[in-house]
Design a protein around this motif. Sequence first.
Motif: not given
Length: 315
Positions: A111, A113-120
Amino acid sequence: MSLLVAMTVWHVEDWRARFQALLPELPIVTLDEPFDRRAVHYVASWKHPEGSLAGLPNLAAIFSLGAGVDHLFADSRLPAVPLARIVDPDLTFRMSEYVVLHCLMLLRQQRRYARQQDAGLWEDDRHQPAAREIRVGILGLGELGQDAARKLKVIGFDVAGWSRSPKTIPGLATFSGEEGLDQFLARTDILVCLLPLTPETRGMLNRAMFARLARDGRLPGGPALINAGRGGLQVEADILAALEAGELGSAVLDVFETEPLPSDSPLWRHPAVTVTPHNAAMSAPETIAAQVAQQIRRLEAGEPLQNLVDPARGY
């Protein structure tokens, strides 16, 4: 002699057709039509209306159309006849898939890393604990709990289990009763609940329990809860309070106090909560119907029922 299909959810006519194909010699009736109550020997139930099974003088057995039976005991007028539940290997394997999936998601911080991906965001933090460092505690050591424990151990997790009464399971650390619960919780980083819902277990996933989980920081973010048992086991206000207080780091919930989960529930939007729609493990309807039909044929042949429920225990 007939089979009554009694339910308030699902498509009753689909179930009638399944049973009629499997038991062509047996009339299949439903609650929404006139039928001879004296002719009903068997009931297949899923959340039947309270009192609807009273006044069936020749009833021989009730079959739950699922692994859970708490819906039966919600009926204060439930007839005192043998009760049987579904035990389906496919359901067991699907539950283990769910438990293993989310233990791995928690272990590998997916979760986050998913948030980091969403935020770039690329954050070069590569610390990942090994599965052997993370202690998973399974509440409930029935068919579901034991299978999940075996599969988690294959991956390398440090697994233990708790049950109401003592159980000896080769290769698995086990705890039991109130005296063993504190020890069990104190060595648990990921708490997996697969218990049935009974008067004794209702509301046991509460803030007092969460405060007893391990506090030595093995799992990034703090201890986690996975509940794929029943919604009545958890106190949702306590889950949210424990998350805010840091007593829980995350929660994975497949079941809820009210289902469907209301759209205004804060659980939907909490960044540390994963919500799934009570689909952790679902048996194929054809498999369930075939098992009930087999049970009826056993009774007709003078053989004992399998997978009987103990009314005193509630499962």
